[in-house]
Motif scaffolding. Structure first.
Motif, PDB file in Angstrom:
ATOM      1  N   ALA A   1       7.377  30.942  89.894  1.00  0.00           N
ATOM      2  CA  ALA A   1       6.359  32.016  91.741  1.00  0.00           C
ATOM      3  C   ALA A   1       6.024  31.648  92.293  1.00  0.00           C
ATOM      4  O   ALA A   1       6.910  30.420  91.936  1.00  0.00           O
ATOM      5  CB  ALA A   1       5.228  32.314  90.747  1.00  0.00           C
TER       6      ALA A   1
ATOM      7  N   THR B   1       4.242  38.984  89.439  1.00  0.00           N
ATOM      8  CA  THR B   1       3.448  39.400  90.701  1.00  0.00           C
ATOM      9  C   THR B   1       2.391  39.506  91.676  1.00  0.00           C
ATOM     10  O   THR B   1       1.251  39.523  91.353  1.00  0.00           O
ATOM     11  CB  THR B   1       4.565  39.327  91.876  1.00  0.00           C
ATOM     12  OG1 THR B   1       5.679  38.388  91.914  1.00  0.00           O
ATOM     13  CG2 THR B   1       4.481  39.340  93.334  1.00  0.00           C
TER      14      THR B   1
ATOM     15  N   TRP C   1      -2.823  32.649  86.494  1.00  0.00           N
ATOM     16  CA  TRP C   1      -1.167  33.267  86.591  1.00  0.00           C
ATOM     17  C   TRP C   1      -0.397  32.577  85.044  1.00  0.00           C
ATOM     18  O   TRP C   1       0.124  33.315  83.787  1.00  0.00           O
ATOM     19  CB  TRP C   1      -0.570  33.160  87.442  1.00  0.00           C
ATOM     20  CG  TRP C   1       1.202  32.629  88.015  1.00  0.00           C
ATOM     21  CD1 TRP C   1       1.995  34.352  87.300  1.00  0.00           C
ATOM     22  CD2 TRP C   1       2.533  32.185  87.009  1.00  0.00           C
ATOM     23  NE1 TRP C   1       3.272  34.178  87.311  1.00  0.00           N
ATOM     24  CE2 TRP C   1       3.124  32.989  86.954  1.00  0.00           C
ATOM     25  CE3 TRP C   1       2.325  30.585  87.227  1.00  0.00           C
ATOM     26  CZ2 TRP C   1       4.902  32.105  86.834  1.00  0.00           C
ATOM     27  CZ3 TRP C   1       3.404  29.507  86.948  1.00  0.00           C
ATOM     28  CH2 TRP C   1       4.503  30.801  87.399  1.00  0.00           C
TER      29      TRP C   1
ATOM     30  N   ILE D   1       2.169  40.053 100.185  1.00  0.00           N
ATOM     31  CA  ILE D   1       3.434  40.283  98.964  1.00  0.00           C
ATOM     32  C   ILE D   1       4.706  40.572  99.786  1.00  0.00           C
ATOM     33  O   ILE D   1       5.027  42.036 100.161  1.00  0.00           O
ATOM     34  CB  ILE D   1       3.122  40.853  97.962  1.00  0.00           C
ATOM     35  CG1 ILE D   1       1.986  40.882  97.769  1.00  0.00           C
ATOM     36  CG2 ILE D   1       3.990  41.165  96.737  1.00  0.00           C
ATOM     37  CD1 ILE D   1       0.895  41.369  96.763  1.00  0.00           C
TER      38      ILE D   1
ATOM     39  N   LEU E   1       2.458  35.576  98.874  1.00  0.00           N
ATOM     40  CA  LEU E   1       2.739  35.316  97.641  1.00  0.00           C
ATOM     41  C   LEU E   1       4.168  36.708  97.255  1.00  0.00           C
ATOM     42  O   LEU E   1       4.187  38.032  98.253  1.00  0.00           O
ATOM     43  CB  LEU E   1       1.903  36.449  96.937  1.00  0.00           C
ATOM     44  CG  LEU E   1       2.564  37.324  95.255  1.00  0.00           C
ATOM     45  CD1 LEU E   1       2.338  35.744  94.398  1.00  0.00           C
ATOM     46  CD2 LEU E   1       1.267  37.606  94.788  1.00  0.00           C
TER      47      LEU E   1
ATOM     48  N   CYS F   1      10.769  36.666  91.178  1.00  0.00           N
ATOM     49  CA  CYS F   1       9.049  36.045  90.866  1.00  0.00           C
ATOM     50  C   CYS F   1       8.428  36.533  89.731  1.00  0.00           C
ATOM     51  O   CYS F   1       9.138  38.238  89.176  1.00  0.00           O
ATOM     52  CB  CYS F   1       8.269  35.988  91.441  1.00  0.00           C
ATOM     53  SG  CYS F   1       8.980  34.702  93.169  1.00  0.00           S
TER      54      CYS F   1
ATOM     55  N   GLU G   1       7.794  38.277  95.968  1.00  0.00           N
ATOM     56  CA  GLU G   1       7.754  39.233  95.357  1.00  0.00           C
ATOM     57  C   GLU G   1       9.369  38.175  94.890  1.00  0.00           C
ATOM     58  O   GLU G   1       9.828  38.480  93.434  1.00  0.00           O
ATOM     59  CB  GLU G   1       8.919  40.464  95.055  1.00  0.00           C
ATOM     60  CG  GLU G   1       7.141  41.021  96.569  1.00  0.00           C
ATOM     61  CD  GLU G   1       7.044  42.522  96.204  1.00  0.00           C
ATOM     62  OE1 GLU G   1       6.681  43.317  95.263  1.00  0.00           O
ATOM     63  OE2 GLU G   1       8.146  42.725  97.017  1.00  0.00           O
ATOM     64  N   GLU G   2      10.313  37.473  95.407  1.00  0.00           N
ATOM     65  CA  GLU G   2      11.347  36.864  95.356  1.00  0.00           C
ATOM     66  C   GLU G   2      11.365  35.836  96.517  1.00  0.00           C
ATOM     67  O   GLU G   2      11.484  36.113  97.420  1.00  0.00           O
ATOM     68  CB  GLU G   2      12.093  37.358  95.118  1.00  0.00           C
ATOM     69  CG  GLU G   2      13.017  38.252  96.555  1.00  0.00           C
ATOM     70  CD  GLU G   2      14.918  38.589  96.882  1.00  0.00           C
ATOM     71  OE1 GLU G   2      14.053  39.544  95.295  1.00  0.00           O
ATOM     72  OE2 GLU G   2      14.257  39.266  97.397  1.00  0.00           O
TER      73      GLU G   2
END
Length: 202
Positions: free
Chosen positions: A154, A90, A193, A108, A74, A87, A76-77
């Motif tokens: 995301a 998150t 999301w 993450i 996943l 993003c 975060e950026e």
């Protein structure tokens, strides 16, 4: 909009759980950053796309020792030679992924972009920049999506190979099949999301 380099069957999207959004678009970008940039740019130029949220998904290569095929990444950026894109939502997406795939590892951090398949020592060099995984489309997808717009973005990827499970090894075939199943299983998290973005802010 869900953007990916591979095809996720439309039927799988529609049947991925109750409460799926009525309006969504699945975009198969093709492989590589240039293909992703072109496909996403064309898609978002269509009428009605306005502030549409964009989530990039597909497979990735893990950079951190101990990662396994089927683990989730996943972002975060996302980051590439053109810069970084933060993003949206998150923490909420992390919770949704945990519910959609209980027991599945979720890593993450920074998802970096490349224009080729990364192997061997190049993994270590990318890890030294702070990235935890690499793929060829997410950074270009999110950069294109946010150009001139503050739209929510995301990126969620499934690890298909990692330092101990490189693509050149026979065992990765099973890892790829497992990764595809994980990707289909977490589709409800993408909807959750998206729904969170539609809720009025207090």
């Amino acid at each position: 909009m869900v953007a990916c380099a591979l095809r996720i069957e439309q039927a799988a999207l529609r049947g991925a759980g109750r409460g799926a959004p009525d309006a969504y678009a699945l975009l198969r970008t093709g492989m590589g950053p240039r293909a992703a940039e072109r496909a996403v740019g064309r898609a978002l130029a269509r009428p009605g796309m306005g502030r549409a949220a964009v989530l990039a998904t597909g497979f990735c290569a893990g950079l951190v020792p101990g990662m396994n095929p089927g683990d989730l990444v996943l972002a975060e950026e996302t980051r590439d030679a053109h810069g970084a894109v933060p993003c949206t939502g998150t923490p909420l997406l992390a919770e949704a992924l945990a519910r959609a795939a209980p027991g599945r590892a979720v890593h993450i951090g920074v998802l970096t972009g490349s224009d080729h398949v990364v192997r061997g020592q190049e993994r270590a060099r990318l890890r030294a920049t702070g990235a935890i995984a690499v793929d060829m489309e997410s950074a270009a997808t999110l950069r294109t999506a946010t150009r001139g717009s503050g739209r929510p973005v995301a990126a969620v990827r499934v690890v298909v190979d990692a330092p101990e499970h490189e693509l050149v090894r026979i065992g990765t075939v099973r890892g790829g099949i497992s990764a595809f199943r994980v990707l289909r299983a977490v589709l409800p998290a993408f909807y959750e999301w998206h729904r969170s973005l539609l809720l009025p802010r207090r």
